[in-house]
Design an enzyme around this catalytic site. Structure first.
Site, mmCIF file in Angstrom:
data_model
loop_
_atom_site.group_PDB
_atom_site.id
_atom_site.type_symbol
_atom_site.label_atom_id
_atom_site.label_comp_id
_atom_site.label_asym_id
_atom_site.label_seq_id
_atom_site.Cartn_x
_atom_site.Cartn_y
_atom_site.Cartn_z
ATOM 1 N N ALA A 181 0.839 -1.203 0.000
ATOM 2 C CA ALA A 181 0.000 0.000 0.000
ATOM 3 C C ALA A 181 0.873 1.252 0.000
ATOM 4 O O ALA A 181 1.755 1.404 0.857
ATOM 5 C CB ALA A 181 -0.910 0.003 1.216
ATOM 6 N N SER A 697 -3.055 -4.940 -3.487
ATOM 7 C CA SER A 697 -2.202 -4.413 -2.423
ATOM 8 C C SER A 697 -2.712 -4.837 -1.056
ATOM 9 O O SER A 697 -3.916 -5.051 -0.865
ATOM 10 C CB SER A 697 -2.163 -2.874 -2.467
ATOM 11 O OG SER A 697 -1.641 -2.408 -3.680
ATOM 12 N N CYS A 698 -1.793 -4.960 -0.148
ATOM 13 C CA CYS A 698 -2.108 -5.007 1.279
ATOM 14 C C CYS A 698 -0.993 -4.230 1.975
ATOM 15 O O CYS A 698 -0.359 -3.375 1.357
ATOM 16 C CB CYS A 698 -2.243 -6.440 1.785
ATOM 17 S SG CYS A 698 -0.749 -7.437 1.629
ATOM 18 N N LYS A 699 -0.741 -4.514 3.213
ATOM 19 C CA LYS A 699 0.255 -3.730 3.946
ATOM 20 C C LYS A 699 1.639 -3.851 3.314
ATOM 21 O O LYS A 699 2.320 -2.844 3.104
ATOM 22 C CB LYS A 699 0.296 -4.189 5.398
ATOM 23 C CG LYS A 699 1.294 -3.432 6.268
ATOM 24 C CD LYS A 699 1.215 -3.932 7.698
ATOM 25 C CE LYS A 699 2.196 -3.177 8.590
ATOM 26 N NZ LYS A 699 2.113 -3.630 9.999
#
Length: 794
Positions: A181, A697-699
């Site tokens: 992200a 996306s993620c972290k």
């Protein structure tokens, strides 16, 4: 790939009940495919490739190739942006210096703002120097996400392509970009993210403006000021160049060249005048006059203004001597060439009057600055309107010259000879056209100087209203935008390379543009709220980006790297292509037409923290983001359906109408449902049906992202390639497995750079939500976890 396809029959004789049907895996360039595209070298590198075989519903076998690559744009785009940020802020400091003499209050604020800009420039220069030292690396691992020197670099930016080969069917491929992200991890999220910080900043700016005795300008006014600065900086050299081309055509006595140059000059000048026809410029000039040192002394002394005040005002900021204005600048527009030239002369005289401020002025010159109530508010209207009048001078003179040229052949040879002997003017076009063209350039320059000072003063007040907080927010926004743009450029280049032979895609590209769909799996709990707020602003800022396809100077890899130019309010990414490839593009793209991208963001949290947020917290941020971006996606499809025929869009086995998919997505967006992943499924399907670019996306673009990508790939195999139901779970487990044929139980982690055992994660950590019930459970949980760990490692 061709060798694999030749061995399909042999592969089908293998034992079909094997747990993981992995045919081969490779981390070398020997397995790279990309349709043997020579373009991939400068952007994509270090491929990792795996090939599987799966059974279809009709008992046939398909080959599936997964190929993941790093992207060199992870570092090259942020470094170019840093260089542009430094140049822009350096120009801003120079513009502030050129504002001229200000009252002590405003001069102190100016010095403080310039000091802040200097700090940002030094910080960005240090970061650029650190990035310049890095060689060989093409992505930032998640363990470095909070490292200051790498804060502009996106996390784990990779591309992944799944290519499917089925018997008696054309090969199909599916691309996706995975990235962490875009967020300011180094700066942290204790005070939330950009979206909330910017809202709070705008709400508090009015009180800051009162404390600093500044004029409050809304975000729209600030954006308009930046737009005016950018436009006039772009158009002024163009107008000067076109005027020179007009004079050159006149010298060559070329009627076609004269006509073409005049048309281009008229278009750019009209655009220039339209840009300045804004009340913000007039009000900012008035405010700038009030900020001059003589403003207060004028009010106190009430010194009578010397004769000629009604003809023009003394403006500061240039280096020429002053001279009285000749004639009244405010009379009605002239229709004849002579009258128009008189107006141009007036503007020239006024320009000479305005130039003379290289240093501090004598006191009597300061006193001659008009009082706020006596300031002629119509003066600016006359100044920028005289640009159009000077253009009329040029047009009338060109028409006159062409009429004379057309009528001359009808005269006898004796008459022509007499004209040449008595006067050289009728035949010397350049000499007759030069005065009016010069006046036009001078008038444009005068307007640019006035407008530039006015807009710089607006931005000075914007910066002065909240000096510390405003600059910190700008730095945070720069960081987030850098990560987002690197990901977008990677996805655009990947999609462009894949669609070079698709005429429908290229037509859609230049007629409407592409949709870029960002799928986010962040939760709306704890620090991930701040990440999501950062990401929302970063993705929204991508609307200021356009792409251009250019012809590379050479076929060398260094000349095929995408280039970024522009300033914060508008960036252009130029994608160079080899000459032979460039020649196959549509004419509109080859002529440099800006290609738009429409970024949309959909977020659905899927982890345990999202469970807590939905039961005990607030998910309004997620709901607002999904609703807002659904409207953007819906508007894009409406524009696409009006301009592009449906034949340009790709064909899929599941022929659900896109309009129906949009209706379903709209219903899911407003439906109150926990972890409604249908939003992500439908949005991803619509994106692929619209030739869009997919991002997940993620972290850190690891666990949640990989689970989402593999599930999407298996769903595509099932829906588009008739993957057998018995093989769905097997295929999913195979893609998610870290097992390899050469190294059972081990797999190289590209992030950590180490070999890790393929063991399931420990499951002794109980749901955190239970800890909210009672503090006693926390003690019990700690004791049980400690006992479990001791027993495990003994």
């Amino acid at each position: 790939m061709e060798e694999m396809e030749g061995d399909i029959d042999h592969i089908t004789t293998d034992i079909p009940s094997q747990k993981c049907p992995l045919v081969c895996e490779s981390a070398s360039h020997a397995c790279i495919d990309r349709e043997n595209n020579p373009l991939t070298g400068p952007v994509f590198k270090n491929p990792v490739c795996k090939v599987y075989r799966f059974q279809t519903v009709d008992s046939k076998w398909m080959l599936v190739r997964e190929q993941m690559e790093e992207c060199t744009l992870s570092f090259s785009i942020p470094k170019q942006l840093l260089s542009l940020y430094i140049q822009e802020d350096t120009r801003r400091v120079q513009d502030l210096r050129e504002l001229g003499e200000l009252s002590p209050h405003w001069d102190n604020l100016r010095m403080e703002v310039m000091t802040r800009y200097g700090g940002i420039i030094n910080s960005y220069q240090e970061t650029f120097a650190e990035l310049d030292k890095i060689t060989g690396r093409s992505f930032k691992p998640s363990c470095c996400k909070a490292q200051k020197s790498l804060e502009f670099i996106p996390i784990n930016l990779h591309t992944q392509r799944m290519r499917v080969t089925c018997p008696r069917k054309t090969d199909a491929f599916y691309d996706i970009v995975t990235v962490g992200a875009p967020a300011a991890h180094f700066q942290g999220f204790k005070s939330s993210g950009l979206q909330r910080l910017l809202s709070r900043y705008e709400a508090e700016k009015k009180s800051f403006s009162t404390a600093y005795q500044c004029i409050y300008y809304s975000p729209e006014h600030t954006a308009k000021a930046q737009e005016v600065l950018s436009t006039i900086s772009h158009l002024q050299p163009l107008i000067t160049s076109l005027a020179d081309q007009l004079l050159q055509a006149a010298q060559d006595h070329s009627s076609p060249g004269l006509k073409d140059a005049l048309k281009n000059l008229s278009d750019k000048t009209e655009q220039f005048v339209h840009t300045l026809k804004d009340e913000l410029v007039k009000s900012a000039l008035l405010a700038l006059h009030a900020a001059r040192p003589g403003y207060i002394s004028k009010n106190q002394k009430q010194t009578p203004v010397q004769g000629g005040q009604h003809q023009g005002h003394i403006h500061q900021g240039s280096d020429q001597n002053q001279s009285p204005v000749q004639g009244l600048p405010g009379h009605s527009p002239a229709t004849s060439v002579t009258e128009s030239m008189v107006v141009c002369n007036n503007v020239e005289g006024s320009q000479n009057l305005t130039k003379g401020d290289g240093g501090p002025l004598p006191l009597k010159h300061q006193d001659s600055i008009p009082h706020h109530k006596e300031y002629d508010e119509e003066e600016w209207d006359r100044v920028w309107a005289n640009v159009a009048k000077c253009l009329n001078c040029v047009i009338a003179m060109v028409d006159k010259l062409q009429e004379e040229d057309n009528s001359r052949p009808e005269q006898g040879p004796e008459k022509q000879l007499a004209d040449v002997i008595t006067s050289h003017n009728p035949g010397d076009w350049r000499e007759q056209l030069c005065p009016v063209a010069t006046r036009l350039k001078d008038c444009v320059m005068e307007v640019v100087e006035k407008a530039k000072r006015a807009m710089t003063f607006v931005l000075l007040q914007e910066a002065a209203c909240s000096i510390t907080q405003g600059f910190l927010l700008q730095q945070r926004r720069d960081v987030v935008f850098s990560q987002a743009l690197a990901a977008l450029a990677c996805g655009f280049v990947m999609r462009l390379y894949a669609g070079m032979q698709d005429k429908g895609f290229l037509e859609q590209l230049h007629l409407v543009g592409l949709v870029a769909q960002f799928e986010s799996l962040l939760s709306t709990y704890s620090e991930e709220i701040g990440m999501l707020e950062d990401m929302e602003v970063g993705i929204s800022d991508l609307q200021r980006v356009v792409f251009k396809i250019t012809e590379a100077k050479t076929d060398d890899l260094s000349d095929l790297q995408p280039l970024v130019c522009g300033r914060r309010d508008h960036f252009t990414v130029e994608v160079p292509l080899p000459r032979l490839v460039f020649q196959t593009l549509p004419e509109e793209i080859k002529e440099g037409k800006p290609l738009r991208v429409f970024p949309v963001l959909f977020n659905v949290g899927i982890n345990e923290q999202q469970t807590i947020a939905e039961r005990f917290g607030d998910i309004s941020l997620q709901e607002r983001i999904n609703q807002k971006n659904f409207e953007i996606l819906e508007a894009y499809y409406k524009s696409l359906s009006e301009k592009v025929p449906v034949e340009c869009l790709p064909c899929f086995q599941t022929q659900t109408d896109i309009k129906e998919l949009l209706e379903t997505l709209g219903q899911n967006v407003v439906t109150k449902k926990r972890k409604n992943v249908e939003i992500l499924w439908i949005a991803g399907t619509i994106c692929r049906r619209l030739n869009g670019i997919r991002f997940t996306s993620c972290k850190s673009a690891k666990d949640r992202t990989s689970m989402s990508v593999t599930l999407e790939q298996c769903a595509l195999l099932r829906d588009e390639h008739q993957l057998s139901k018995d093989f769905f779970i097997r295929a999913l487990d195979c893609m998610r497995s870290q097992l390899t044929q050469g190294d059972i139980g081990q797999w190289e982690d590209p992030e950590a750079g180490t070999v890790t055992e393929n063991k399931p994660a420990s499951r002794h950590f109980y749901p955190i939500a239970l800890l909210l019930v009672s503090s006693h459970l926390l003690v019990v949980w700690l004791i049980l976890s400690l006992v479990f760990l001791l027993a495990k490692y003994q």
